[in-house]
Design an enzyme around this catalytic site. Sequence first.
Site, PDB file in Angstrom:
ATOM      1  CG  PHE A  11      -1.617   1.173   1.639  1.00  9.76           C
ATOM      2  CD1 PHE A  11      -2.238   1.995   0.711  1.00  9.76           C
ATOM      3  CD2 PHE A  11      -1.692   1.528   2.989  1.00  9.76           C
ATOM      4  CE1 PHE A  11      -2.903   3.152   1.111  1.00  9.76           C
ATOM      5  CE2 PHE A  11      -2.361   2.666   3.394  1.00  9.76           C
ATOM      6  CZ  PHE A  11      -2.963   3.487   2.454  1.00  9.76           C
ATOM      7  CB  ILE A  12       2.698   3.038   2.664  1.00  3.98           C
ATOM      8  CG1 ILE A  12       1.471   2.893   3.576  1.00  3.98           C
ATOM      9  CG2 ILE A  12       3.309   4.430   2.823  1.00  3.98           C
ATOM     10  CD1 ILE A  12       1.790   2.923   5.062  1.00  3.98           C
ATOM     11  CG  ASP A  61      12.509 -13.016   2.296  1.00  4.14           C
ATOM     12  OD1 ASP A  61      12.581 -12.061   3.086  1.00  4.14           O
ATOM     13  OD2 ASP A  61      12.054 -14.131   2.607  1.00  4.14           O
ATOM     14  CB  THR A 125       3.803   1.757  13.066  1.00  7.19           C
ATOM     15  OG1 THR A 125       2.510   1.932  13.625  1.00  7.19           O
ATOM     16  CG2 THR A 125       4.447   0.567  13.779  1.00  7.19           C
ATOM     17  CG  ASP A 126       0.486   5.342  15.475  1.00  9.11           C
ATOM     18  OD1 ASP A 126       0.464   4.189  14.983  1.00  9.11           O
ATOM     19  OD2 ASP A 126      -0.523   6.079  15.509  1.00  9.11           O
ATOM     20  CD  GLU A 127      -0.761  -0.387  15.105  1.00 11.36           C
ATOM     21  OE1 GLU A 127      -0.830  -1.475  15.681  1.00 11.36           O
ATOM     22  OE2 GLU A 127      -1.326  -0.146  14.021  1.00 11.36           O
ATOM     23  CE1 TYR A 149       2.985  -3.946  11.669  1.00 11.19           C
ATOM     24  CE2 TYR A 149       1.601  -2.627  13.122  1.00 11.19           C
ATOM     25  CZ  TYR A 149       2.431  -2.716  12.020  1.00 11.19           C
ATOM     26  OH  TYR A 149       2.724  -1.605  11.273  1.00 11.19           O
ATOM     27  CE  LYS A 153       6.995  -1.384  11.282  1.00 17.04           C
ATOM     28  NZ  LYS A 153       7.628  -1.437   9.930  1.00 17.04           N
TER      29      LYS A 153
END
Length: 326
Positions: A11-12, A61, A125-127, A149, A153
């Site tokens: 996506f990004i 990969d 990511t903010d997560e 996840y 990250k």
Amino acid sequence: MRILVTGAAGFIGSHYVRTMLAGGFPQYEDARITVVDKLTYAGNRDNLPDTHPRLDFVRGDICDLPLLLDLLPGHDAVVHFAAESHVDRSIDSGADFVRTNVAGTENLLAACLRTGVGRVVHVSTDEVYGSIDKGSWTEEWPLEPNTPYAASKAGSDLIARSFWRTHGLDVSITRCSNNYGPHQHPEKLIPLAVTNLLEGRSVPLYGDGAHVREWLHVDDHCRAIQLVLTRGRAGEVYNVGGGNERTNTEVAGRLLELLGADRSALRRVADRKGHDRRYSLDDTKIREQLGYLPMTPFEQGLSDTVDWYRDNPHWWKAAKSAEAAR
Ligand code: NAD
């Protein structure tokens, strides 16, 4: 200028590459791009042009060291998007997340070091911060990831920092909030809701639907990444937010309006395990130091996104049937 971009069939990353190929990033109009993507279920070769004079696509990969050592020489920079990215899948099994996100990132950075790549941006990511009830995270906030996840990250984010601190690698890290826009896999909240409504189906909503996410259009995220690539400092972390905090119920409600459905199309489902309640970023640093400013108003971006899914059923129907057969 030669850039290697990982995970750009997703996506990004694909938005970033399409923008660069279209001349959307000043001074990078002539940049040559090598994409390395494994084409997992989340990667779609059709997200990028079939052929382009400035694009080379390599199916590979990021855990494959010989491949990276072969490809990287001659590249000036690496922008690293490749990851397993869906929280629900990481709850089912975290193994691929640790392999790609943690081990793959270490492998990529080691290869960058060995081949003398001058500049790296690691897309985090903010997560990684966990969940916040009030206020907003600055870059100094402790990392308290709550899902496999987010933990994978956080691991890759810290490995990136360690390559700067230990080896002096010129790497910067971005921590962005939830993205939306075209070409996002229909397993994620907004495309799942839009495509379900387009198919006349209901929209599942976790728990009480009051979880708050900060939504940013993918185009704004990609411009922020480019700013960090060109002007960010080594070893620094940059939060990238949009200030658009919405509950999941609010987002789903707006999508119902845009698609002419009523509230009966919402279907409550059991809450996700470990579900973070709220994300909120303080992105003063990137705004003040690098001049970042999000440009896409949420209402406009959401409505354009709905139009894109309406106009491109062939794109998401294949991904949805693969998902259903899983
Ligand atoms: P995505 O799942 O759409 O795309 C991931 C891409 O990585 C796919 O093309 C996939 O084939 C590729 N990939 C996976 N494993 C690979 C491997 N081992 N080697 C090479 N390629 C591999 O993800 P996305 O939403 O585009 O996210 C891109 C990055 O941005 C991720 O690192 C994600 O953590 C981060 N991010 C995403 C969001 C968001 O809202 N989507 C927000 C902040 C940060």
